[in-house]
Design a protein around this motif. Structure first.
Motif, mmCIF file in Angstrom:
data_model
loop_
_atom_site.group_PDB
_atom_site.id
_atom_site.type_symbol
_atom_site.label_atom_id
_atom_site.label_comp_id
_atom_site.label_asym_id
_atom_site.label_seq_id
_atom_site.Cartn_x
_atom_site.Cartn_y
_atom_site.Cartn_z
ATOM 1 N N LEU A 161 0.830 -1.202 0.000
ATOM 2 C CA LEU A 161 0.000 0.000 0.000
ATOM 3 C C LEU A 161 0.869 1.257 0.000
ATOM 4 N N SER A 162 1.992 1.204 0.717
ATOM 5 C CA SER A 162 2.931 2.323 0.717
ATOM 6 C C SER A 162 3.467 2.571 -0.686
ATOM 7 N N ALA A 163 3.823 1.482 -1.391
ATOM 8 C CA ALA A 163 4.340 1.612 -2.758
ATOM 9 C C ALA A 163 3.293 2.217 -3.687
ATOM 10 N N ILE A 164 2.026 1.861 -3.483
ATOM 11 C CA ILE A 164 0.950 2.410 -4.315
ATOM 12 C C ILE A 164 0.767 3.898 -4.041
ATOM 13 N N VAL A 165 0.770 4.279 -2.761
ATOM 14 C CA VAL A 165 0.605 5.692 -2.407
ATOM 15 C C VAL A 165 1.772 6.524 -2.933
ATOM 16 N N GLN A 166 2.973 5.912 -2.994
ATOM 17 C CA GLN A 166 4.152 6.609 -3.496
ATOM 18 C C GLN A 166 4.278 6.525 -5.015
ATOM 19 N N ASN A 167 3.260 5.939 -5.676
ATOM 20 C CA ASN A 167 3.212 5.842 -7.146
ATOM 21 C C ASN A 167 4.328 4.987 -7.727
ATOM 22 N N THR A 168 4.806 4.004 -6.953
ATOM 23 C CA THR A 168 5.764 3.053 -7.504
ATOM 24 C C THR A 168 5.083 2.150 -8.525
ATOM 25 N N LEU A 169 3.842 1.826 -8.288
ATOM 26 C CA LEU A 169 3.048 1.071 -9.253
ATOM 27 C C LEU A 169 1.576 1.402 -9.042
ATOM 28 N N ARG A 170 0.767 1.072 -10.040
ATOM 29 C CA ARG A 170 -0.664 1.328 -9.971
ATOM 30 C C ARG A 170 -1.367 0.138 -9.320
ATOM 31 N N PRO A 171 -2.492 0.356 -8.654
ATOM 32 C CA PRO A 171 -3.207 -0.758 -8.015
ATOM 33 C C PRO A 171 -3.536 -1.885 -8.980
ATOM 34 N N SER A 172 -3.938 -1.534 -10.218
ATOM 35 C CA SER A 172 -4.338 -2.562 -11.188
ATOM 36 C C SER A 172 -3.175 -3.451 -11.601
ATOM 37 N N GLU A 173 -1.944 -2.954 -11.447
ATOM 38 C CA GLU A 173 -0.774 -3.738 -11.841
ATOM 39 C C GLU A 173 -0.504 -4.896 -10.877
ATOM 40 N N THR A 174 -1.069 -4.844 -9.700
ATOM 41 C CA THR A 174 -0.801 -5.885 -8.702
ATOM 42 C C THR A 174 -1.567 -7.166 -8.990
ATOM 43 N N GLY A 175 -2.669 -7.074 -9.748
ATOM 44 C CA GLY A 175 -3.509 -8.242 -9.993
ATOM 45 C C GLY A 175 -4.282 -8.678 -8.765
ATOM 46 N N LEU A 176 -4.399 -7.784 -7.765
ATOM 47 C CA LEU A 176 -5.073 -8.128 -6.508
ATOM 48 C C LEU A 176 -6.492 -7.575 -6.467
ATOM 49 N N LEU A 177 -7.289 -8.175 -5.601
ATOM 50 C CA LEU A 177 -8.620 -7.692 -5.255
ATOM 51 C C LEU A 177 -8.590 -7.212 -3.810
ATOM 52 N N PRO A 178 -9.489 -6.313 -3.420
ATOM 53 C CA PRO A 178 -9.525 -5.888 -2.013
ATOM 54 C C PRO A 178 -9.642 -7.074 -1.049
ATOM 55 N N SER A 179 -10.361 -8.105 -1.461
ATOM 56 C CA SER A 179 -10.567 -9.265 -0.576
ATOM 57 C C SER A 179 -9.285 -10.047 -0.319
ATOM 58 N N HIS A 180 -8.245 -9.825 -1.107
ATOM 59 C CA HIS A 180 -6.980 -10.515 -0.872
ATOM 60 C C HIS A 180 -6.289 -10.021 0.396
ATOM 61 N N PHE A 181 -6.625 -8.817 0.838
ATOM 62 C CA PHE A 181 -5.990 -8.253 2.032
ATOM 63 C C PHE A 181 -6.669 -8.804 3.282
ATOM 64 N N GLU A 182 -5.876 -9.106 4.279
ATOM 65 C CA GLU A 182 -6.407 -9.691 5.508
ATOM 66 C C GLU A 182 -7.015 -8.634 6.412
ATOM 67 N N SER A 183 -6.391 -7.468 6.474
ATOM 68 C CA SER A 183 -6.870 -6.381 7.332
ATOM 69 C C SER A 183 -8.025 -5.647 6.652
ATOM 70 N N ALA A 184 -9.093 -5.388 7.423
ATOM 71 C CA ALA A 184 -10.245 -4.658 6.872
ATOM 72 C C ALA A 184 -9.855 -3.245 6.462
ATOM 73 N N GLU A 185 -8.975 -2.610 7.256
ATOM 74 C CA GLU A 185 -8.515 -1.260 6.909
ATOM 75 C C GLU A 185 -7.727 -1.280 5.602
ATOM 76 N N HIS A 186 -6.889 -2.304 5.443
ATOM 77 C CA HIS A 186 -6.094 -2.404 4.213
ATOM 78 C C HIS A 186 -6.999 -2.677 3.010
ATOM 79 N N GLN A 187 -8.047 -3.452 3.206
ATOM 80 C CA GLN A 187 -9.014 -3.676 2.131
ATOM 81 C C GLN A 187 -9.637 -2.355 1.686
ATOM 82 N N ALA A 188 -10.001 -1.520 2.665
ATOM 83 C CA ALA A 188 -10.631 -0.227 2.358
ATOM 84 C C ALA A 188 -9.667 0.694 1.617
ATOM 85 N N ILE A 189 -8.403 0.695 2.037
ATOM 86 C CA ILE A 189 -7.401 1.561 1.398
ATOM 87 C C ILE A 189 -7.159 1.118 -0.039
ATOM 88 N N PHE A 190 -7.008 -0.196 -0.245
ATOM 89 C CA PHE A 190 -6.745 -0.693 -1.596
ATOM 90 C C PHE A 190 -7.944 -0.444 -2.512
#
Length: 422
Positions: free
Chosen positions: A15-44
């Motif tokens: 999430l830090s890398a995404i906020v710092q524009n190292t890569l875009r969220p879509s490039e990760t191939g992840l879904l919000p549900s992949h994150f274990e933390s509810a807060e991290h799901q909301a951020i992603f």
């Protein structure tokens, strides 16, 4: 407990890398549900929504979008920055952990169902298999498109030429013609030559030609200072001898007029220059993403590959160059821009002064593999003409979507210009 801490650390790092524009969220191939933390799901999820709306992703927009405390987003925005490779490794860890949790849940439920005395074994096992297949199939956010859809889109674009990607000129008609109209967006182009032959001059010439046609260019110089590139640019656009410009003497009124006319003709405002002694592909990507978002970007020039630093120590320079060229190719495809990079040839070519071939590219065979187009600048030793012009060859040794061949040019090194022989 340790596995949970590692999972949380991977989520925060990504999430830090995404906020710092190292890569875009879509490039990760992840879904919000992949994150274990509810807060991290909301951020992603918020980051994905911002990307889809083509809005910037930073600390301010993320706090506004999530409504979460600044402290939590600050944790995700902390750190010293990340390479794309490291961020994608963290994404893989998150995906693997999500799979483990889902598979474990299915196995626990299956075990509980089978523990009943009258459990229908076949039915329970079939249900478990179906659930596992569904988990594996939905483990990535990457989507595919049918070949029919792609072909129909291509045909539709040809009926509406304005929808086709606009090619980037090299500044030479014959060379553009061999590429079917110019350099293609998303392509990685390599200019190879021995030291001192003129690869940097050709790279600068291409950048100036593109800028003059209104294309937005990012020029990365790892070998020359701002002052040196400014003097070379002045020589090119005004045709005032480079040796005259480096003396730093006052110019005549006639020379100033030639410079003013050249500045207008070549659209220097379209070219952003960055000179650095130390630079990685991730640094170039950060600059390119920012320029793309702010006012558009069509072309990235890198002088030269051998001076780029790797993201991490890979044990040998061959492995490092391989990673660098893969990252440059990925940058071209991700942003839909032409990436043109200079590269040196190995010592054997310099020793025998023969026409270069692809295997002469220095330090790694990956350069020739990753490049869409490879152009060699070859000086066969022909003496200069009466005006100081050197007859040379541009050898198109690789061209995935065009012709290969040789174009004879004249290089006037005193004004940093290449011109096709008439």
């Amino acid at each position: 407990m340790q596995e949970y801490r590692l999972s949380a650390a991977a989520e925060q790092s990504l999430l830090s890398a995404i906020v710092q524009n190292t890569l875009r969220p879509s490039e990760t191939g992840l879904l919000p549900s992949h994150f274990e933390s509810a807060e991290h799901q909301a951020i992603f999820k918020a980051a994905l929504d911002l990307e889809q709306k083509k809005q910037p992703i930073d600390l301010v927009t993320m706090v506004e979008a999530t409504g979460l405390d600044d402290e939590l987003v600050n944790i995700c925005a902390g750190g010293m920055g990340f390479s794309i490779d490291l961020a994608l490794k963290h994404a893989q860890i998150i995906r693997d952990n999500a799979l483990k949790r889902e598979i474990s849940r299915v196995l626990v439920d299956t075990s509980a169902a089978l523990s009943k005395p009258d459990a229908p074994v076949s039915s329970v096992c079939l249900t478990a298999c179906d659930q596992l297949k569904e988990i594996i199939a939905g483990s990535t956010a990457v989507t595919t498109r049918s070949m029919l859809e792609l072909v129909l889109g291509e045909l539709d674009a040809r009926e509406n030429p304005q929808q086709l990607p606009q090619r980037v000129t090299t500044g030479m008609d014959l060379l553009d013609g061999m590429m079917n109209g110019g350099m293609i967006p998303s392509n990685f182009v390599v200019i190879g030559a021995r030291p001192g032959v003129g690869k940097s001059a050709l790279l600068l010439s291409m950048a100036l030609a593109a800028g003059g046609k209104g294309k937005k260019v990012l020029y990365i110089s790892l070998e020359m200072s701002d002052e040196e590139n400014a003097q070379r640019t002045l020589a090119h656009i005004s045709q005032i001898a480079f040796s005259r410009l480096i003396k730093l003497e006052p110019l005549s009124d006639k020379e100033n007029i030639r410079i003013s006319e050249g500045m207008a003709a070549y659209g220097l405002e379209n070219i952003q220059h960055y000179a650095a002694a130390i630079c990685r592909v991730s640094d170039i990507r950060n600059l390119a993403v920012r320029l793309k978002d702010q006012g558009g970007l069509d072309m990235v020039c890198v002088d030269y590959i051998g001076l780029l630093r790797p993201e991490q120590n890979l044990g040998s320079r061959v492995n490092e160059i391989s990673q660098i060229t893969r990252d440059l190719k990925a940058l071209a495809m991700e942003l839909g821009v032409v990436v043109v990079a200079a590269a040196q040839l190995n010592r054997d070519n310099a020793k025998f002064n023969r026409r270069p071939v692809l295997s002469d590219l220095r330090e790694s065979g990956s350069i020739e593999q990753d490049a869409n187009v490879v152009i060699f600048v070859h000086d066969d030793g022909t003496p200069p003409d009466e005006f100081g012009g050197k007859r040379m060859e541009l050898i198109i040794a690789k061209n995935r979507q065009g012709q290969r061949g040789i174009i004879r040019v004249v290089f006037r090194g005193n004004v940093m210009r290449f011109a096709e022989e008439s």
